[in-house]
Design a protein around this motif. Structure first.
Motif, PDB file in Angstrom:
ATOM      1  N   LEU A 121      -7.151  31.017  56.553  1.00 56.23           N
ATOM      2  CA  LEU A 121      -5.733  31.257  56.821  1.00 56.23           C
ATOM      3  C   LEU A 121      -4.891  30.031  56.464  1.00 56.23           C
ATOM      4  CD1 LEU A 121      -5.849  33.204  60.219  1.00 56.23           C
ATOM      5  CD2 LEU A 121      -5.228  34.103  57.967  1.00 56.23           C
ATOM      6  N   LEU A 122      -5.401  28.852  56.769  1.00 61.48           N
ATOM      7  CA  LEU A 122      -4.682  27.634  56.413  1.00 61.48           C
ATOM      8  C   LEU A 122      -4.521  27.513  54.904  1.00 61.48           C
ATOM      9  CD1 LEU A 122      -6.190  24.963  58.850  1.00 61.48           C
ATOM     10  CD2 LEU A 122      -3.860  25.858  58.846  1.00 61.48           C
ATOM     11  N   ALA A 123      -5.539  27.932  54.163  1.00 53.94           N
ATOM     12  CA  ALA A 123      -5.464  27.862  52.703  1.00 53.94           C
ATOM     13  C   ALA A 123      -4.422  28.825  52.145  1.00 53.94           C
ATOM     14  CB  ALA A 123      -6.829  28.161  52.094  1.00 53.94           C
ATOM     15  N   GLY A 124      -4.124  29.896  52.878  1.00 54.53           N
ATOM     16  CA  GLY A 124      -3.173  30.883  52.378  1.00 54.53           C
ATOM     17  C   GLY A 124      -1.735  30.651  52.808  1.00 54.53           C
ATOM     18  N   ILE A 125      -1.474  29.640  53.637  1.00 55.04           N
ATOM     19  CA  ILE A 125      -0.103  29.370  54.081  1.00 55.04           C
ATOM     20  C   ILE A 125       0.708  28.804  52.928  1.00 55.04           C
ATOM     21  CG2 ILE A 125       1.311  27.957  55.633  1.00 55.04           C
ATOM     22  CD1 ILE A 125      -0.905  28.097  57.663  1.00 55.04           C
ATOM     23  N   PRO A 126       1.909  29.314  52.662  1.00 50.60           N
ATOM     24  CA  PRO A 126       2.731  28.769  51.567  1.00 50.60           C
ATOM     25  C   PRO A 126       3.074  27.305  51.800  1.00 50.60           C
ATOM     26  CG  PRO A 126       3.575  30.894  52.297  1.00 50.60           C
ATOM     27  CD  PRO A 126       2.527  30.488  53.284  1.00 50.60           C
ATOM     28  N   SER A 127       3.224  26.577  50.706  1.00 51.33           N
ATOM     29  CA  SER A 127       3.465  25.139  50.805  1.00 51.33           C
ATOM     30  C   SER A 127       4.798  24.823  51.478  1.00 51.33           C
ATOM     31  CB  SER A 127       3.420  24.506  49.414  1.00 51.33           C
ATOM     32  OG  SER A 127       4.405  25.068  48.569  1.00 51.33           O
ATOM     33  N   ILE A 128       5.784  25.707  51.339  1.00 53.66           N
ATOM     34  CA  ILE A 128       7.078  25.428  51.956  1.00 53.66           C
ATOM     35  C   ILE A 128       6.967  25.440  53.480  1.00 53.66           C
ATOM     36  CG2 ILE A 128       7.844  27.835  51.986  1.00 53.66           C
ATOM     37  CD1 ILE A 128      10.637  26.799  51.242  1.00 53.66           C
ATOM     38  N   ILE A 129       6.030  26.209  54.018  1.00 56.27           N
ATOM     39  CA  ILE A 129       5.809  26.211  55.471  1.00 56.27           C
ATOM     40  C   ILE A 129       5.262  24.865  55.915  1.00 56.27           C
ATOM     41  CG2 ILE A 129       4.629  27.350  57.366  1.00 56.27           C
ATOM     42  CD1 ILE A 129       6.779  29.030  55.996  1.00 56.27           C
TER      43      ILE A 129
END
Length: 320
Positions: A121-129
Motif C-alpha cells: 500500500l505504501l508503494a502505491g501512494i501517490p508522490s504528492i501525498i
C-alpha cells in the motif's frame, strides 16, 4: 506416416509463418523501447540546444541561476538531486533490509501478511501525498524539535559539523532525503523480501546446524545467495529517488543556493523544472529547463549503467 501429406506440409508452413510473425512482433517491441529512449534523449537535447550552445559544458558546473540576467547553470540542481537521493538511500537500504529479514525469518506467520500488504500500500501512494505529509507534518516536527537539537549538538563536530549547521526551518535537503527514503523503502524492501524467500531452506538450516548465529546466516548465506538481486533492487530505488518530483518540491525549499548543510533549503533538477517551467518567459529560460531535463536523463542513465556493470561483474565472478 506419410511425410508428404499436404495437410502436414500446410500446417508446418502455417506454423513457420506464425513463428516469423511472432519473432517480428517481439523484435519490434524491443526496438520500440530503444527508439523511444533515443527519441526522448534527442528531443530534450534538441530542446536544450540554445542553452548548451551559449553556456557549453560550463552549464554543468555553474551555480548561477538568474532568469533576469539570462545566466543559467545546473550545478545547484544536480548537487541537490544527488545529495537527497544518496541520503535517502543511506536511510532506506538498512531499513529495507531489516523489514525484509523480519518478514522472512523472524515475524510469525500471522504477522507477515498484514505487514506485507502495508508495504504494498505504501508503494502505491501517490508522490504528492508524501509531499503533503512532509510539508504539513514532517516539516513542523523537524523544525521545532529535531533540527534545533541537530544544529546544537552535531553541528559542532570537527569534520561533519557543516552538514548539520543551519536555521531550523524544517525545509531543506535533509527533509527531502527523509521523505524520499520513506517513498523508496516499500520498493527496496519488497524486492529484498521476494529474493530472500528464494533462498533454499536446507541451506539456512545447515548453517544453523553448524552453529551459525542468525546474523551470520544472513551475512554469510542469504546475502551472498541473493547479492545480484539485492543490488538490482537498491539501484531501482535509487533511480526512483533521482527522478522524484512532487514530494521533493514540497519539502526541499526550492532555493538556488549551493550549501553543504542538510538543514538549509536547496533545489533539485525535477523540482526546478516543475516549479519554473510555466514561468519560463524567454527562449533561453525554457531551453535551460529542457537542458536540465537532459542532464537528469544522463544522471539516471549513468546510475543504471553502473548498476548493470556491477551486476554483470558479480555474475561473471559467480560463474554465470
Amino acid at each position: 506416416m506419410n511425410t508428404t501429406d499436404p495437410d502436414l506440409l500446410s500446417r508446418a508452413s502455417a506454423d513457420a509463418r506464425t513463428d516469423r510473425r511472432f519473432r517480428w512482433l517481439v523484435t519490434g517491441a524491443g526496438l520500440f523501447v530503444l527508439a523511444t529512449l533515443l527519441a526522448v534523449a534527442l528531443s530534450m537535447l534538441w530542446g536544450g540546444r540554445e542553452a548548451f550552445a551559449k553556456f557549453g559544458l560550463a552549464f554543468l558546473w555553474t551555480d548561477q541561476w538568474d532568469a533576469v540576467q539570462q545566466q543559467f547553470g545546473a550545478l545547484v540542481p544536480i548537487y541537490g538531486t544527488v545529495v537527497t537521493a544518496l541520503l535517502a538511500m543511506l536511510i532506506a537500504v538498512p531499513v529495507s533490509f531489516g523489514i525484509a529479514f523480519f518478514l522472512t525469518d523472524i515475524a510469525p506467520k500471522w504477522m507477515r501478511t498484514p505487514i506485507g500488504a502495508a508495504i504494498e500500500l505504501l508503494a502505491g501512494i501517490p508522490s504528492i501525498i508524501y509531499g503533503m505529509w512532509g510539508l504539513f507534518v514532517l516539516v513542523p516536527l523537524l523544525g521545532e524539535h529535531v533540527f534545533p537539537w541537530v544544529d546544537e549538538h552535531l553541528g559542532q563536530l570537527p569534520w561533519l559539523g557543516p552538514l548539520f549547521q543551519g536555521p531550523p526551518l524544517g525545509l531543506g535537503m535533509g527533509t527531502a532525503g527523509l521523505v524520499l527514503a520513506v517513498m523508496v523503502i516499500p520498493f527496496i524492501s519488497s524486492v529484498m523480501r521476494d529474493v530472500f524467500l528464494t533462498v533454499p531452506g536446507p541451506l539456512k538450516e545447515s548453517a544453523y546446524a553448524l552453529g551459525a548465529t542468525r546474523w551470520e546466516v544472513v551475512w554469510d548465506v542469504v546475502l551472498p545467495y541473493t547479492r545480484s538481486a539485492v543490488i538490482g533492487g537498491i539501484f531501482l530505488g535509487l533511480g526512483r529517488a533521482l527522478g522524484e518530483t512532487m514530494a521533493v518540491t514540497f519539502v526541499l525549499g526550492n532555493a538556488h543556493a549551493l550549501t553543504f548543510s542538510l538543514l538549509e533549503p536547496g533545489n533539485s533538477i525535477a523540482a526546478t523544472i516543475a516549479n519554473e517551467f510555466t514561468e519560463a518567459d524567454s527562449p533561453m529560460y525554457l531551453s535551460s529547463l529542457i537542458a536540465l531535463g537532459f542532464v537528469l536523463f544522463l544522471v539516471t542513465f549513468i546510475v543504471l549503467a553502473i548498476s548493470r556493470l556491477l551486476l554483470s561483474r558479480l555474475n561473471k565472478r559467480e560463474g554465470n
